[in-house]
Scaffold this motif. Structure first.
Motif, PDB file in Angstrom:
ATOM      1  N   LYS A 124     -10.033  35.973 -10.117  1.00 64.33           N
ATOM      2  CA  LYS A 124      -8.997  37.031 -11.025  1.00 64.33           C
ATOM      3  C   LYS A 124      -9.373  38.557 -10.902  1.00 64.33           C
ATOM      4  CE  LYS A 124      -9.934  36.423 -15.661  1.00 64.33           C
ATOM      5  NZ  LYS A 124      -9.330  35.988 -17.325  1.00 64.33           N
ATOM      6  N   HIS A 125     -10.655  38.795 -10.973  1.00 64.66           N
ATOM      7  CA  HIS A 125     -11.094  40.021 -11.096  1.00 64.66           C
ATOM      8  C   HIS A 125     -11.193  40.923  -9.597  1.00 64.66           C
ATOM      9  CE1 HIS A 125     -12.324  39.561 -15.284  1.00 64.66           C
ATOM     10  NE2 HIS A 125     -12.790  38.665 -15.035  1.00 64.66           N
ATOM     11  N   PHE A 126     -10.815  39.905  -8.784  1.00 67.71           N
ATOM     12  CA  PHE A 126     -10.805  40.795  -7.187  1.00 67.71           C
ATOM     13  C   PHE A 126      -9.533  40.761  -6.806  1.00 67.71           C
ATOM     14  CE2 PHE A 126     -15.071  39.011  -7.715  1.00 67.71           C
ATOM     15  CZ  PHE A 126     -15.985  39.839  -7.440  1.00 67.71           C
ATOM     16  N   SER A 127      -8.933  41.969  -6.502  1.00 70.38           N
ATOM     17  CA  SER A 127      -7.731  42.244  -5.681  1.00 70.38           C
ATOM     18  C   SER A 127      -7.990  42.075  -4.168  1.00 70.38           C
ATOM     19  CB  SER A 127      -7.126  43.472  -6.192  1.00 70.38           C
ATOM     20  OG  SER A 127      -7.728  44.466  -5.416  1.00 70.38           O
ATOM     21  N   ILE A 128      -7.104  41.641  -3.492  1.00 70.40           N
ATOM     22  CA  ILE A 128      -6.876  41.419  -2.096  1.00 70.40           C
ATOM     23  C   ILE A 128      -7.123  42.850  -1.401  1.00 70.40           C
ATOM     24  CG2 ILE A 128      -5.582  40.742  -0.182  1.00 70.40           C
ATOM     25  CD1 ILE A 128      -6.641  38.331  -1.527  1.00 70.40           C
ATOM     26  N   ASN A 129      -6.540  43.889  -1.772  1.00 67.17           N
ATOM     27  CA  ASN A 129      -6.699  45.294  -1.355  1.00 67.17           C
ATOM     28  C   ASN A 129      -8.137  45.497  -1.532  1.00 67.17           C
ATOM     29  OD1 ASN A 129      -4.195  45.251  -0.988  1.00 67.17           O
ATOM     30  ND2 ASN A 129      -3.394  46.588  -2.749  1.00 67.17           N
ATOM     31  N   TYR A 130      -8.843  45.106  -2.797  1.00 66.30           N
ATOM     32  CA  TYR A 130     -10.200  45.875  -2.906  1.00 66.30           C
ATOM     33  C   TYR A 130     -11.170  45.099  -1.935  1.00 66.30           C
ATOM     34  CZ  TYR A 130     -14.630  45.966  -5.304  1.00 66.30           C
ATOM     35  OH  TYR A 130     -15.894  46.141  -5.679  1.00 66.30           O
ATOM     36  N   MET A 131     -10.727  43.896  -1.698  1.00 68.65           N
ATOM     37  CA  MET A 131     -11.655  42.918  -0.861  1.00 68.65           C
ATOM     38  C   MET A 131     -11.288  43.337   0.772  1.00 68.65           C
ATOM     39  SD  MET A 131     -11.563  39.290  -2.473  1.00 68.65           S
ATOM     40  CE  MET A 131     -12.829  38.526  -1.325  1.00 68.65           C
ATOM     41  N   LEU A 132     -10.054  43.641   1.007  1.00 71.09           N
ATOM     42  CA  LEU A 132      -9.814  44.283   2.539  1.00 71.09           C
ATOM     43  C   LEU A 132     -10.384  45.375   2.956  1.00 71.09           C
ATOM     44  CD1 LEU A 132      -5.899  43.146   2.718  1.00 71.09           C
ATOM     45  CD2 LEU A 132      -7.954  41.927   3.863  1.00 71.09           C
ATOM     46  N   ALA A 133     -10.663  46.360   1.979  1.00 64.93           N
ATOM     47  CA  ALA A 133     -11.441  47.827   2.064  1.00 64.93           C
ATOM     48  C   ALA A 133     -12.829  47.559   2.326  1.00 64.93           C
ATOM     49  CB  ALA A 133     -11.043  48.630   0.809  1.00 64.93           C
TER      50      ALA A 133
ATOM     51  N   SER B 124     -17.298  44.579   5.337  1.00 65.93           N
ATOM     52  CA  SER B 124     -17.530  43.101   5.827  1.00 65.93           C
ATOM     53  C   SER B 124     -16.588  42.329   6.104  1.00 65.93           C
ATOM     54  CB  SER B 124     -18.555  42.421   4.863  1.00 65.93           C
ATOM     55  OG  SER B 124     -17.930  42.397   3.470  1.00 65.93           O
ATOM     56  N   VAL B 125     -15.359  42.768   5.594  1.00 70.79           N
ATOM     57  CA  VAL B 125     -14.165  42.274   5.670  1.00 70.79           C
ATOM     58  C   VAL B 125     -13.279  42.749   6.652  1.00 70.79           C
ATOM     59  CG1 VAL B 125     -11.903  41.246   4.627  1.00 70.79           C
ATOM     60  CG2 VAL B 125     -13.996  40.942   3.419  1.00 70.79           C
ATOM     61  N   GLU B 126     -13.173  44.022   6.320  1.00 73.51           N
ATOM     62  CA  GLU B 126     -12.325  45.041   7.350  1.00 73.51           C
ATOM     63  C   GLU B 126     -12.641  44.859   8.888  1.00 73.51           C
ATOM     64  OE1 GLU B 126     -10.785  49.484   7.501  1.00 73.51           O
ATOM     65  OE2 GLU B 126     -12.771  49.169   6.756  1.00 73.51           O
ATOM     66  N   SER B 127     -14.067  44.774   9.052  1.00 72.25           N
ATOM     67  CA  SER B 127     -14.608  44.638  10.647  1.00 72.25           C
ATOM     68  C   SER B 127     -14.149  43.517  11.145  1.00 72.25           C
ATOM     69  CB  SER B 127     -16.222  45.085  10.557  1.00 72.25           C
ATOM     70  OG  SER B 127     -16.658  44.053   9.900  1.00 72.25           O
ATOM     71  N   ARG B 128     -13.792  42.397  10.390  1.00 73.76           N
ATOM     72  CA  ARG B 128     -13.648  41.087  11.051  1.00 73.76           C
ATOM     73  C   ARG B 128     -12.107  41.010  10.991  1.00 73.76           C
ATOM     74  NH1 ARG B 128     -17.375  37.108  10.240  1.00 73.76           N
ATOM     75  NH2 ARG B 128     -15.568  35.590  10.808  1.00 73.76           N
ATOM     76  N   LEU B 129     -11.396  41.690  10.535  1.00 75.38           N
ATOM     77  CA  LEU B 129      -9.664  41.500  10.681  1.00 75.38           C
ATOM     78  C   LEU B 129      -9.104  41.289  11.969  1.00 75.38           C
ATOM     79  CD1 LEU B 129      -8.554  43.584   7.554  1.00 75.38           C
ATOM     80  CD2 LEU B 129      -8.999  41.110   7.672  1.00 75.38           C
TER      81      LEU B 129
ATOM     82  N   PHE C 220     -10.716  31.898   5.306  1.00 71.02           N
ATOM     83  CA  PHE C 220     -10.629  31.922   3.608  1.00 71.02           C
ATOM     84  C   PHE C 220     -12.199  31.805   3.131  1.00 71.02           C
ATOM     85  CE2 PHE C 220     -10.433  30.054  -0.072  1.00 71.02           C
ATOM     86  CZ  PHE C 220      -9.807  31.202  -1.054  1.00 71.02           C
ATOM     87  N   THR C 221     -12.750  30.819   3.691  1.00 69.73           N
ATOM     88  CA  THR C 221     -14.395  30.366   3.561  1.00 69.73           C
ATOM     89  C   THR C 221     -15.085  31.625   3.595  1.00 69.73           C
ATOM     90  OG1 THR C 221     -13.965  28.326   4.575  1.00 69.73           O
ATOM     91  CG2 THR C 221     -16.195  28.937   4.117  1.00 69.73           C
ATOM     92  N   GLU C 222     -15.174  32.207   4.593  1.00 73.32           N
ATOM     93  CA  GLU C 222     -16.205  33.545   4.708  1.00 73.32           C
ATOM     94  C   GLU C 222     -15.458  34.647   3.624  1.00 73.32           C
ATOM     95  OE1 GLU C 222     -17.586  34.654   8.689  1.00 73.32           O
ATOM     96  OE2 GLU C 222     -18.737  32.863   8.735  1.00 73.32           O
ATOM     97  N   PHE C 223     -14.486  34.823   3.585  1.00 76.80           N
ATOM     98  CA  PHE C 223     -13.484  35.806   2.866  1.00 76.80           C
ATOM     99  C   PHE C 223     -13.958  35.719   1.506  1.00 76.80           C
ATOM    100  CE2 PHE C 223      -9.881  37.248   0.514  1.00 76.80           C
ATOM    101  CZ  PHE C 223      -9.749  38.665   0.965  1.00 76.80           C
ATOM    102  N   THR C 224     -14.365  34.609   0.798  1.00 79.05           N
ATOM    103  CA  THR C 224     -14.731  34.389  -0.356  1.00 79.05           C
ATOM    104  C   THR C 224     -16.264  34.680  -0.593  1.00 79.05           C
ATOM    105  OG1 THR C 224     -15.248  31.991  -0.028  1.00 79.05           O
ATOM    106  CG2 THR C 224     -13.131  32.561  -0.846  1.00 79.05           C
ATOM    107  N   TYR C 225     -16.904  34.962   0.463  1.00 79.93           N
ATOM    108  CA  TYR C 225     -18.359  35.174   0.152  1.00 79.93           C
ATOM    109  C   TYR C 225     -18.742  36.197  -0.812  1.00 79.93           C
ATOM    110  CZ  TYR C 225     -23.344  35.590   1.597  1.00 79.93           C
ATOM    111  OH  TYR C 225     -24.672  35.577   1.649  1.00 79.93           O
TER     112      TYR C 225
END
Length: 424
Positions: free
Chosen positions: A141-150, A153-158, A164-169
């Motif tokens: 609950k402390h992580f917004s999707i927008n925060y993570m997408l920015a 490590s995530v943005e370069s993979r989009l 979802f597995t690696e997204f939660t890393y």
């Protein structure tokens, strides 16, 4: 000298979250810090060395390092620095990898119960007991999707996709930091610059949960080291034979020594600063030596000596230097069978049943000459060597004294064409 000043002079700081705050924190406390190592293989390789040695530098400065083995996160896979999903290993395989990595870390870091003795932890201990509900309510609950997408490590993979597995890393690594903060008063996380997003996410999780509990803002910090590049554009830590491993069974101490001694002139001083614990004054002298007498390769030998001794010990360094000298001088007979195995690991080999073969036949079967006629000519002209010694006897048959520990004979044609003869 302050640890941060030493790191800065070695160009080992890529980013810090609060340089002045961290400087004061290190001056006033014995700081507990950590770095994570996911067990994706049964050995660390030299790409892991820089963060391991960073832990050791902080330990030598009086602080307490935690080597965190990712037995839990290693089951998920870190998307940082990758364009594709990792292959997932089984729990048993990852447990085996974790034990091997712990042994290797213990060989470099000083593990004991003193105030700044290093410790190893495995995040499987706490991640494996997390329930899905607990994870989503208390952490997710402390992580917004927008925060993570920015995050890089995530943005370069989009574009290519990320599960979802690696997204939660990122969340799991953040939970590691919070867990170590709560249980071990760990206030600093270090890692490669590709870990910046994961490190700052962990700091944010700690601050949010402390604030939620009505506590004052937690003082936690992050520091990253640069990702290593080579001046010739090739990838650091790779050779024609693959990765350079810390496990002597995968990369022999001789191969390890050779990797460092063959460092490009443009990189050698930088790597000495990065990887060795030599004083900066000595490094400056080595830099002058490189400028005035590059052909002597003094800095290269110093780098190879320091790294081989650090990872494999004094005896392995002595052996690596002995093999190197024997191959350079041609004094093959001074080597024992184990040293032959190391020094000629990548040399073409031939296994034979008979031990007293004619030299002409052996030169042909070893692929050093296309025919017996050519072999005779080569022997007559002095182009053929047995264990480093020229032999010009056309009718010569190998003797017991030509077999090193009754296991090997080294044939050479010309200056560089070798063959390793093995005896059944």
């Amino acid at each position: 000298m302050h640890i941060l000043d030493d790191l800065a002079q070695r160009d080992l700081i890529q980013q810090t979250t609060d340089d002045e705050g961290l400087r004061k924190h290190l001056e006033e406390n014995v700081v507990t810090l950590y770095c994570g190592f996911d067990p994706t293989a049964d050995s660390l390789h030299i790409g892991h060395l820089l963060p391991v040695l960073m832990l050791k530098r902080f330990q030598q400065a009086g602080h307490r390092p935690i080597a965190l083995i990712g037995g839990g996160t290693g089951l998920i896979g870190d998307p940082s620095g990758r364009s594709t999903e990792r292959t997932l290993n089984s729990v048993e395989v990852v447990k085996g990898f974790s034990e091997r990595i712990k042994e290797q870390l213990a060989g470099i870091l000083h593990f004991d119960d003193s105030e700044n003795g290093a410790v190893a932890r495995n995040n499987y201990e706490w991640l494996s007991s997390l329930t899905m509900i607990e994870f989503l309510r208390d952490v997710g609950k402390h992580f917004s999707i927008n925060y993570m997408l920015a995050k890089d490590s995530v943005e370069s993979r989009l574009e290519n996709g990320i599960s979802f597995t690696e997204f939660t890393y990122m969340i799991l690594q953040s939970f590691d930091f919070m867990n170590l903060y709560d249980k071990e008063n760990c206030t600093l996380q270090i890692g490669g610059s590709d870990q910046w997003g994961n490190i700052t996410a962990g700091m944010e999780l700690i601050r949010r949960t402390r604030s939620e509990q009505g506590e004052e803002e937690a003082k936690v910090y992050g520091l990253t080291v640069p990702l290593i590049t080579k001046s010739d554009g090739t990838k650091f830590g790779k050779t024609a034979g693959g990765a350079v491993w810390l496990d002597p069974e995968k990369t022999t101490p001789y191969e390890f020594y050779q990797f460092w001694i063959n460092t490009d002139d443009r990189d050698v001083i930088r790597f000495i600063k990065y990887f060795t614990f030599l004083e900066l004054e000595e490094i400056n002298e080595l830099e002058k030596e490189l400028e005035t007498a590059p052909e002597k390769r003094v800095p290269h030998r110093r780098l190879a000596e320091e790294m081989t001794k650090l990872v494999h010990g004094d005896a392995a360094l002595e052996q690596a230097e002995k093999i190197t000298e024997a191959l350079f001088s041609g004094d093959i007979k001074s080597l024992n069978a184990s040293e032959i195995e190391q020094g000629f690991k990548d040399v073409p080999s031939t296994t034979v049943e008979e031990k007293d073969l004619p030299l002409v036949d052996l030169v042909v079967s070893a692929g050093l000459a296309p025919s017996k006629r050519q072999a005779r000519e080569d022997i007559k002209n002095g182009a053929v060597y047995i264990n480093g010694e020229r032999n010009q006897e056309i009718d010569y048959r190998l003797k017991e004294t030509d077999r090193i520990e009754d296991k090997f004979t080294i044939l050479r044609r010309g200056k560089k064409k070798y063959s390793l003869i093995r005896y059944n």
